[in-house]
Design a protein around this motif. Structure first.
Motif, PDB file in Angstrom:
ATOM      1  N   LEU A 108      31.544 -35.283  15.652  1.00 36.12           N
ATOM      2  CA  LEU A 108      30.896 -34.561  14.561  1.00 36.12           C
ATOM      3  C   LEU A 108      31.823 -34.470  13.350  1.00 36.12           C
ATOM      4  O   LEU A 108      33.036 -34.286  13.491  1.00 36.12           O
ATOM      5  CB  LEU A 108      30.521 -33.148  15.005  1.00 36.12           C
ATOM      6  CG  LEU A 108      29.396 -33.002  16.034  1.00 36.12           C
ATOM      7  CD1 LEU A 108      29.278 -31.542  16.472  1.00 36.12           C
ATOM      8  CD2 LEU A 108      28.076 -33.491  15.459  1.00 36.12           C
ATOM      9  N   GLU A 142      32.123 -31.061   8.298  1.00 33.76           N
ATOM     10  CA  GLU A 142      31.059 -30.301   7.651  1.00 33.76           C
ATOM     11  C   GLU A 142      29.987 -29.883   8.649  1.00 33.76           C
ATOM     12  O   GLU A 142      29.465 -28.759   8.594  1.00 33.76           O
ATOM     13  CB  GLU A 142      30.448 -31.104   6.505  1.00 33.76           C
ATOM     14  CG  GLU A 142      31.381 -31.308   5.316  1.00 33.76           C
ATOM     15  CD  GLU A 142      31.877 -29.990   4.741  1.00 33.76           C
ATOM     16  OE1 GLU A 142      31.062 -29.065   4.590  1.00 33.76           O
ATOM     17  OE2 GLU A 142      33.095 -29.886   4.437  1.00 33.76           O
ATOM     18  N   LYS A 143      29.640 -30.774   9.577  1.00 31.85           N
ATOM     19  CA  LYS A 143      28.643 -30.426  10.593  1.00 31.85           C
ATOM     20  C   LYS A 143      29.188 -29.370  11.561  1.00 31.85           C
ATOM     21  O   LYS A 143      28.454 -28.489  12.012  1.00 31.85           O
ATOM     22  CB  LYS A 143      28.219 -31.673  11.361  1.00 31.85           C
ATOM     23  CG  LYS A 143      27.330 -32.609  10.551  1.00 31.85           C
ATOM     24  CD  LYS A 143      26.865 -33.804  11.386  1.00 31.85           C
ATOM     25  CE  LYS A 143      25.927 -34.693  10.575  1.00 31.85           C
ATOM     26  NZ  LYS A 143      25.471 -35.870  11.343  1.00 31.85           N
ATOM     27  N   LYS A 148      28.934 -25.890   9.969  1.00 32.12           N
ATOM     28  CA  LYS A 148      27.585 -25.326  10.077  1.00 32.12           C
ATOM     29  C   LYS A 148      27.268 -24.926  11.514  1.00 32.12           C
ATOM     30  O   LYS A 148      26.636 -23.893  11.754  1.00 32.12           O
ATOM     31  CB  LYS A 148      26.561 -26.342   9.574  1.00 32.12           C
ATOM     32  CG  LYS A 148      26.635 -26.592   8.074  1.00 32.12           C
ATOM     33  CD  LYS A 148      25.574 -27.585   7.627  1.00 32.12           C
ATOM     34  CE  LYS A 148      25.653 -27.824   6.117  1.00 32.12           C
ATOM     35  NZ  LYS A 148      24.643 -28.802   5.659  1.00 32.12           N
ATOM     36  N   LYS A 149      27.710 -25.737  12.474  1.00 26.75           N
ATOM     37  CA  LYS A 149      27.407 -25.483  13.882  1.00 26.75           C
ATOM     38  C   LYS A 149      28.012 -24.174  14.369  1.00 26.75           C
ATOM     39  O   LYS A 149      27.433 -23.481  15.217  1.00 26.75           O
ATOM     40  CB  LYS A 149      27.909 -26.649  14.733  1.00 26.75           C
ATOM     41  CG  LYS A 149      27.487 -26.593  16.194  1.00 26.75           C
ATOM     42  CD  LYS A 149      27.940 -27.849  16.935  1.00 26.75           C
ATOM     43  CE  LYS A 149      27.541 -27.802  18.405  1.00 26.75           C
ATOM     44  NZ  LYS A 149      26.078 -27.802  18.588  1.00 26.75           N
TER      45      LYS A 149
END
Length: 321
Positions: free
Chosen positions: A283, A286-287, A290-291
């Motif tokens: 991942l 940035e992902k 958010k996660k």
């Protein structure tokens, strides 16, 4: 255990050679940079590693100390005697496994050449990197959860007699082999093996009779469990609704029992999850941000670097090179 592993662990280390030559005092600078004798994981663990092993230093009295990590002592041969500050004395024999929390202060009597003990160094982050946990009502599980607290309000140790228990013996041997011969290329396997070892210990009877399921400890554990599973969107208001206690009471209790408030505990858990995802997934950062529940990327980068001493990109590069 394989003979070659025993022979390796029985070798005289450079530190032990100095002791045998007449300098019988433990060199504190090898273990800590503080005035108080707090053994520092930073002195013993390579950057980015969550667990490792170190043979116990023999032939010298090890003065009163504690650790900034959870230590697991496995007695492979002979015996070892330790004295806790409160006056309690334990003698470990072959097959014994002793888990020490970060606040336990103890000394260790000198060991002989044939007394072989292995110290497993386990960082707090190890226990938050996955959803794997141990039996819900097991005393080991409660000990681990409470040991992550910054305050001393629980037992100093758990002691297991595991001699002759084949799964436990095999897992310890596998861990020693992996962490000795493959220190840099089998980190994930080593951590999975440690998970299996701890889950097997859950099936054993512990010498300790402490019950962590009563009173304020139970509420604290419930709160820490909530944070562990709701780190991405958990709130103090929701925790209050689930437990039936006011937000003010929960705030005071968490601060009293862990040294951190709800927001700090939530941030700590989010950063631990981010570190796990950087190591074990592809991942993007940035992902991951958010996660784990953050919207402000600049804030995440700042607190991540403050905790781990490097950027998320560098952290991933170091662990996966």
């Amino acid at each position: 255990m394989r003979n070659d592993i025993y022979e390796l662990l029985n070798r005289i280390t450079d530190e032990e050679k100095i002791i045998l030559e007449g300098d019988t005092s433990i060199r504190k600078e090898l273990y800590t940079s503080e005035d108080e004798f707090v053994i520092d994981s930073g002195k013993l663990l390579a950057q980015g590693k969550l667990i490792d092993i170190r043979p116990h230093t023999r032939f010298a009295y090890f003065p009163t100390h504690r650790h900034n990590y959870i230590e697991m002592v496995c007695m492979l041969k002979g015996h070892l005697t330790t004295h806790f500050v409160d006056g309690e004395t334990l003698t470990l024999h072959e097959g014994d496994i002793l888990l020490l929390n970060r606040h336990a202060r103890h000394d260790i009597e000198p060991c002989g050449k044939d007394d072989i003990a292995i110290n497993f160094i386990i960082l707090p982050e190890f226990f938050s990197r996955t959803q794997i946990f141990y039996d819900r009502n097991d005393i080991l599980r409660d000990f681990i959860v409470a040991s992550l607290s910054d305050r001393k309000n629980y037992n100093d140790y758990l002691l297991y007699h595991a001699v002759g228990i084949l799964p436990v013996e095999n897992l310890i041997e596998n861990l020693i082999w992996t962490l000795t011969y493959h220190k840099n290329d089998m980190n994930t396997i080593a951590m999975s093996t440690m998970d299996l070892l701890l889950m097997n210990l859950c099936t054993l009877s512990s010498d300790t009779l402490t019950d962590m399921s009563r009173g304020s400890n139970s509420i604290t554990i419930q709160a820490l469990e909530y944070i562990d599973t709701h780190f991405d969107n958990g709130t103090l208001d929701e925790l209050a609704q689930l437990t039936g206690y006011s937000t003010a009471y929960l705030s005071r209790l968490l601060k009293q029992n862990t040294g951190l408030n709800f927001k700090q505990l939530l941030q700590q858990r989010r950063l631990q999850e981010a570190a796990y995802l950087l190591e074990n997934t592809t991942l993007t950062t940035e992902k991951i941000i958010k996660k784990i529940g953050y919207e402000n990327s600049a804030y995440f980068y700042r607190i991540f670097e403050a905790k781990y001493g490097m950027s998320p990109k560098d952290y991933r590069l170091i662990l996966n090179r």
